[in-house]
Design a protein around this motif. Sequence first.
Motif, PDB file in Angstrom:
ATOM      1  N   ARG A  34       0.829  -1.205   0.000  1.00  0.00           N
ATOM      2  CA  ARG A  34       0.000   0.000   0.000  1.00  0.00           C
ATOM      3  C   ARG A  34       0.865   1.257   0.000  1.00  0.00           C
ATOM      4  N   ARG A  76     -12.952  -2.602  -0.910  1.00  0.00           N
ATOM      5  CA  ARG A  76     -12.808  -3.206   0.415  1.00  0.00           C
ATOM      6  C   ARG A  76     -12.937  -2.113   1.474  1.00  0.00           C
ATOM      7  N   ARG A  77     -13.708  -2.419   2.518  1.00  0.00           N
ATOM      8  CA  ARG A  77     -13.860  -1.453   3.610  1.00  0.00           C
ATOM      9  C   ARG A  77     -12.586  -1.436   4.451  1.00  0.00           C
ATOM     10  N   ALA A  78     -11.980  -0.266   4.571  1.00  0.00           N
ATOM     11  CA  ALA A  78     -10.745  -0.108   5.339  1.00  0.00           C
ATOM     12  C   ALA A  78     -10.674   1.339   5.812  1.00  0.00           C
ATOM     13  N   ASP A  89     -15.509  -6.502   3.721  1.00  0.00           N
ATOM     14  CA  ASP A  89     -14.442  -6.323   4.713  1.00  0.00           C
ATOM     15  C   ASP A  89     -13.182  -7.100   4.364  1.00  0.00           C
ATOM     16  N   TYR A 102     -10.451  -9.421   1.666  1.00  0.00           N
ATOM     17  CA  TYR A 102      -9.871  -9.453   0.319  1.00  0.00           C
ATOM     18  C   TYR A 102     -10.607 -10.447  -0.577  1.00  0.00           C
TER      19      TYR A 102
END
Length: 409
Positions: free
Chosen positions: A49, A254-256, A278, A280
């Motif tokens: 990331r 994706r929720r992050a 939530d 991958y």
Amino acid sequence: MDKTLVVFTYAPAGLGHIRVANALIEAIPECLPYVSFSPSDTTTETMHRFSSINTFARRLMEFTQSGRAGYLYTKLYTKYLKTHTDDLLSQFIHLVLAQKFKPTKIVIIATHFGHAYQLGELKGQISRSLGAKVSLVVQVTDDSPQDIWYVDTADLIICPSSKTKRALLEFAKKEELSFVPIEVVPYPVSLDFARELAVAKVVNRSHQFDPSKNTPINIIIPVSGAAVGMDFFSHIIHVLHEKSPRFVFHIVCRRAPFTVIFLHKMLHRNYVRLYVSDGYRETVEMYKKVYEENVISAEITKPSEQAFKALLDVNSIGGSYLLLAEPVGRQEYDNIAFLRRHGYIETGSKSTRGWVLPHGSKASAELIWSLYNDGVLKEAFNIFVKKESSDEIGSDGARQFWNAVLGII
């Protein structure tokens, strides 16, 4: 009688490694039982990331992917991986012992070089502990001939092109590494994406490309595992919908913590459909489900593994037109080179499957609008000619993968 267990291993360094593993799982012969092994690896996830969103880190990453810097990076990082296996051995053995039968053969399928090096180093210990023959197969997940993909403890490496194969073998020869056979197989795209659309849905996709129709234009935007380009996507979505209310956007994300603000902004736009998960793997499954439940005419995406949907026919479920954002990392530049080499994007011919967007969201939005509004995409859809299958081109790469693997089992 021999009993074989296939173990898929992947890392949370983006969603691509999971998508490839899923495509291979879909095509696995029924006679082969399998299990997934994805030990937590927060270091890999964080590095992926950070190098994707931070400009300095991104340039440093690209610098270490080729030339002398790439050579030194490969030497140092592979040594690190081989000497830092932590508790992988016990986790792996526990996983195998939890199965309903005792395998005599274990085939590890790695879609990320990190776990490939670590498990390759542990092959002997795994074999002795479980009393089974252990083989390691590495699937290169970009058409990028980076030295680090030559895993010298593998029994087979599979890659998408002869160019990558030659480069890896040349590196191995120069470094006097153990010989590993390399097979060239078309990139493994989900077989579900390759399924043909019903006639009515083919007509619907054609109407989406037609400037004279009022059919809603369904565009999918998969937000990458590193959540790259959210401001870029947000602006493109706004500009295109202002130009025409026909545009409807399907965002898979994706929720992050770093996607919360983006998702909140999108939530209040009635022309945006949000698909949020939530995990991958759940995000990967949701991405495929959006294609199966909607007729998607285009995808705005990174030139990572999604770009290989260009290998699919335009009348297939996954046969959307690919609008590729600015590359991040050498592998994405290499993927674009593969598509250009085979005439899938930006050629003199109008029969293409995609386009590389210019720098900046404003210029990208203007290009997308002109491609639709000027009928360029309609023409590309109508005159597209499916290319003849070869060792690099085809929609059944996932099946061909298993043909190669069965040869070593």
